[in-house]
Motif scaffolding. Sequence first.
Motif, PDB file in Angstrom:
ATOM      1  N   ASP A 364       0.844  -1.208   0.000  1.00 63.31           N
ATOM      2  CA  ASP A 364       0.000   0.000   0.000  1.00 63.31           C
ATOM      3  C   ASP A 364       0.875   1.252   0.000  1.00 63.31           C
ATOM      4  OD1 ASP A 364      -2.269   1.895   1.179  1.00 63.31           O
ATOM      5  OD2 ASP A 364      -3.282   0.020   0.665  1.00 63.31           O
ATOM      6  N   ASP A 365       0.311   2.344   0.421  1.00 71.63           N
ATOM      7  CA  ASP A 365       0.939   3.668   0.425  1.00 71.63           C
ATOM      8  C   ASP A 365       2.316   3.642   1.106  1.00 71.63           C
ATOM      9  OD1 ASP A 365       1.276   6.363   0.322  1.00 71.63           O
ATOM     10  OD2 ASP A 365      -0.489   6.879   1.504  1.00 71.63           O
ATOM     11  N   TRP A 409       0.032  -0.035  -4.653  1.00 74.56           N
ATOM     12  CA  TRP A 409      -0.875   1.100  -4.427  1.00 74.56           C
ATOM     13  C   TRP A 409      -0.434   2.327  -5.237  1.00 74.56           C
ATOM     14  CZ3 TRP A 409      -0.230   6.091  -2.543  1.00 74.56           C
ATOM     15  CH2 TRP A 409      -1.330   6.741  -1.957  1.00 74.56           C
ATOM     16  N   ARG A 441      -6.097  16.376   2.893  1.00 74.86           N
ATOM     17  CA  ARG A 441      -5.062  15.412   3.324  1.00 74.86           C
ATOM     18  C   ARG A 441      -3.678  15.865   2.850  1.00 74.86           C
ATOM     19  NH1 ARG A 441      -3.567   9.100   2.107  1.00 74.86           N
ATOM     20  NH2 ARG A 441      -3.296   8.479   4.254  1.00 74.86           N
ATOM     21  N   LYS A 474      -3.989  -1.016  -6.478  1.00 76.36           N
ATOM     22  CA  LYS A 474      -5.033  -0.339  -5.697  1.00 76.36           C
ATOM     23  C   LYS A 474      -4.964   1.126  -6.100  1.00 76.36           C
ATOM     24  CE  LYS A 474      -6.412   0.587  -0.911  1.00 76.36           C
ATOM     25  NZ  LYS A 474      -6.038   0.322   0.492  1.00 76.36           N
ATOM     26  N   ASP A 476      -6.167   4.603  -5.369  1.00 76.92           N
ATOM     27  CA  ASP A 476      -6.766   5.353  -4.255  1.00 76.92           C
ATOM     28  C   ASP A 476      -7.049   6.797  -4.675  1.00 76.92           C
ATOM     29  OD1 ASP A 476      -7.634   5.864  -1.698  1.00 76.92           O
ATOM     30  OD2 ASP A 476      -5.791   5.215  -0.709  1.00 76.92           O
ATOM     31  N   ASN A 478      -7.852  10.308  -2.249  1.00 78.80           N
ATOM     32  CA  ASN A 478      -8.130  10.643  -0.861  1.00 78.80           C
ATOM     33  C   ASN A 478      -8.579  12.075  -0.593  1.00 78.80           C
ATOM     34  OD1 ASN A 478      -7.635   8.204   0.739  1.00 78.80           O
ATOM     35  ND2 ASN A 478      -5.655   8.280  -0.276  1.00 78.80           N
ATOM     36  N   CYS A 524     -10.556   2.847  -4.773  1.00 78.10           N
ATOM     37  CA  CYS A 524     -10.692   3.174  -3.362  1.00 78.10           C
ATOM     38  C   CYS A 524     -10.749   4.695  -3.305  1.00 78.10           C
ATOM     39  CB  CYS A 524      -9.440   2.636  -2.658  1.00 78.10           C
ATOM     40  SG  CYS A 524      -9.215   3.167  -0.961  1.00 78.10           S
ATOM     41  N   SER A 526     -10.486   7.077   0.029  1.00 77.80           N
ATOM     42  CA  SER A 526     -10.576   7.188   1.492  1.00 77.80           C
ATOM     43  C   SER A 526     -11.615   6.187   1.973  1.00 77.80           C
ATOM     44  CB  SER A 526     -10.977   8.589   1.917  1.00 77.80           C
ATOM     45  OG  SER A 526      -9.960   9.494   1.634  1.00 77.80           O
ATOM     46  N   GLY A 527     -11.404   4.927   1.695  1.00 74.77           N
ATOM     47  CA  GLY A 527     -12.437   3.924   1.941  1.00 74.77           C
ATOM     48  C   GLY A 527     -13.360   3.893   0.739  1.00 74.77           C
ATOM     49  N   TRP A 543     -12.684  -0.857  -2.764  1.00 73.54           N
ATOM     50  CA  TRP A 543     -12.531  -0.947  -1.307  1.00 73.54           C
ATOM     51  C   TRP A 543     -13.765  -0.305  -0.669  1.00 73.54           C
ATOM     52  CZ3 TRP A 543     -10.994  -3.692   2.310  1.00 73.54           C
ATOM     53  CH2 TRP A 543     -10.650  -3.213   3.568  1.00 73.54           C
ATOM     54  N   ASP A 546     -13.037   2.207   4.956  1.00 69.17           N
ATOM     55  CA  ASP A 546     -11.905   2.026   5.867  1.00 69.17           C
ATOM     56  C   ASP A 546     -12.378   1.521   7.225  1.00 69.17           C
ATOM     57  OD1 ASP A 546      -9.794   2.540   4.230  1.00 69.17           O
ATOM     58  OD2 ASP A 546      -9.592   4.650   4.767  1.00 69.17           O
TER      59      ASP A 546
END
Length: 729
Positions: A364-365, A409, A441, A474, A476, A478, A524, A526-527, A543, A546
């Motif tokens: 991931d990140d 990710w 973020r 993945k 993402d 955010n 995804c 942020s969830g 996803w 979270d």
Amino acid sequence: MSVLIKDNVITLHTKNTTYQMAVNENNFLAHLYYGTRLDDSVADECGKMNYHTLMPLVYDSKTRELSPNVCPLEYSAYGIGDFRTTPLKVRFCDGSSVCDLRFHSAKYIDKKPILNGLPALHDTNTESQSVEVCLIDNIHDLRVYLLYTAFEENDIIARSVRIENHTGKDIALEAVLSTCVDFYEDEFDFITFDGKPFSERSMHRTPLMDIKLTAESRRGSSSHQCNPFVIACSKNCDEKVGSCYGMAFVYSGNFTASMEKTQIGTTRFVMGINPENFTYLLKDGEVFQAPEVIHSFSNSGFAKLTHNYHNVIRKNLFRGKYADAKRPILINNWEATYFNFNSEKLLAIAKQAKTIGVDTFVLDDGWFLGRNGDGSSLGDWFVDEEKLGCPLSELITKIGELGMKFGLWFEPECVSENSSFYRQHPEWVLQAPDRKGVLGRKQWVVDMANPAAVDAVFKMMADILDNNNIEYIKWDFNRYLTDVYSHALPANRQGEVHHRYVLGVYNLLERIHNRYPNLLIESCASGGGRFDCGMLYYTPQIWTSDNTDPLERVNIQYGTSFCYPIISMGAHVTASPNHVSKRVTSIKTRSNVAMAGTFGFELDLTKEAEDDIEILRSETEFYKNYADLIRTGDYYRLTANTNRYIAWQFVSGDKHQSLAVLVMQKNNIDYKPIIQKFSGLQSDLTYRVIIDGIERERLYTGVALMEIGLNIRTVKYEGESTRIEILAV
Ligand code: DGJ
């Protein structure tokens, strides 16, 4: 033939439903009917409502032509007296916004056309039939093409709209919604799936009122707060009875979906791109394609509606290698390590994961240059070998030697202020002139409306993907969009940025999809902040949230299940106590909940006791036995999510195999017995029943399991769960 054009009446049939419209005496395209299949009937009674007595506003006193305000219409433009929400608003070059759309022509289309640059249902095997209707403004040559496609087997009608400007001048589109249905009744409940981060897609049921009800997003993505899937249903509608209409938007940006009662007892439903913060300059000769809405109707409750959506999404929306294939069981390192890892730590987790039956490791990140927290490096998609302690390819090789695949990710749509991407190209982020803008973020949003920025991100991603054996990513995202201004567009096109942003994201996803057809992408935000049919076209799993506390996750998965297939919901077994809620739950309950999704792991397995590893191993084994059923079976919600327990069930197509899960959400302190009835079985088949691995001595018929049910004695207290295997003998 599922599409018929005859005597000014256009009919689309699916297996159990009919959609019908007609050109009326004033050349409007009137809505006639949507509901239970009619076969040969024409719903012309509907067209004969006595408007004269109801509505004083006559359109033309000589011809007694009626106001469009009282006519149930298939599509309608602002300006000529339709005071309901009009799906189209056009500003012509003279500044006027009056537009009068009348029927021009209709034609069959054999193969469902591709919607340029947009995700949409595709026809895998000529199972669909389409009709395209052209409406024209009576003064300017503005053409509106309404596309309807019937997917017969799954009771789906897909609708979209294309606008062509032949006026000889430039025009501005100020609203282009994708669908409009005028129902001949007004006793509905409006069901929406709303929430926030950590509690996405909670189901809310609101009786239709005299004021308009709207679900919408203005955040640039479909959002955590509202979902572009809604249901209009009869008052009595539940899982098994009552009629319900579903509307799912195949789009991932700002949307609106509203229901509005009228003074004449009809209800207008519309769905499309949110007109707020939208204007689109359409030059003479240009075309604007609005995204698709997937309609479905069930006269036997929500379960059937859900099956229609699950089936069509699995068959006609998912693409690529994983559209109809087993999904990997993955372990993701995010909740195991957050930003604090090196390759040694990752390998230790991967090694342990292999022993419990996991087949894919996802990093991931935090793997790219200088990314040790959320304050830097987004946009610089170059491997941080110093942090990893080795080249990425070496880590992947070692993971491969364990017999596992590798996933990575990305957050392609965002950049940190502290990144060379931003330092070199500050004009490639959304930021209005002379304003610094609002960080979310600690990051900016890449201007995906700018093809040069999209190219740059693509090149960096391709460099990583070309040079490493990566089988999953993945994707993402955010934050929400603010400072929506593109330096690549002139002042008079800034109203297009929200939409062009979404098109840019789709373009990048499409290029990645085409170049790496075997890559599985899980999106995804942020969830679960961008869980919609648009993303599912490119990323067949998303996803879900979270929030992985199983007692809260069940509510999120419950709401999500109404439209979206179970196999699209990313779901992991995480640590206990849960990182978000601090609640302690058993491995069994955590895995029972993750099995109502893609099933994977996200915890530091090197810290788990050997006994727990053994349980995780047998849970994975159990899941593998049922992976196909969970992926392809019919899904039934056995309870609402407001009881002291929540239950669901999968049933195979041949009805020979079924698995049900029941999770206690509250203590059963009043000792009320739990008699659980099941769904979807074959009445006259005989079944064995195995509860938590222990087989009942007697056999049951399908009808007994569905009408009498089983007395479940294996759960009593909050957090306990049980699973029931029902297998034909
Ligand atoms: C938000 C996602 O929802 C998490 O799963 C994780 O990937 C983090 N972002 C990483 O920053």
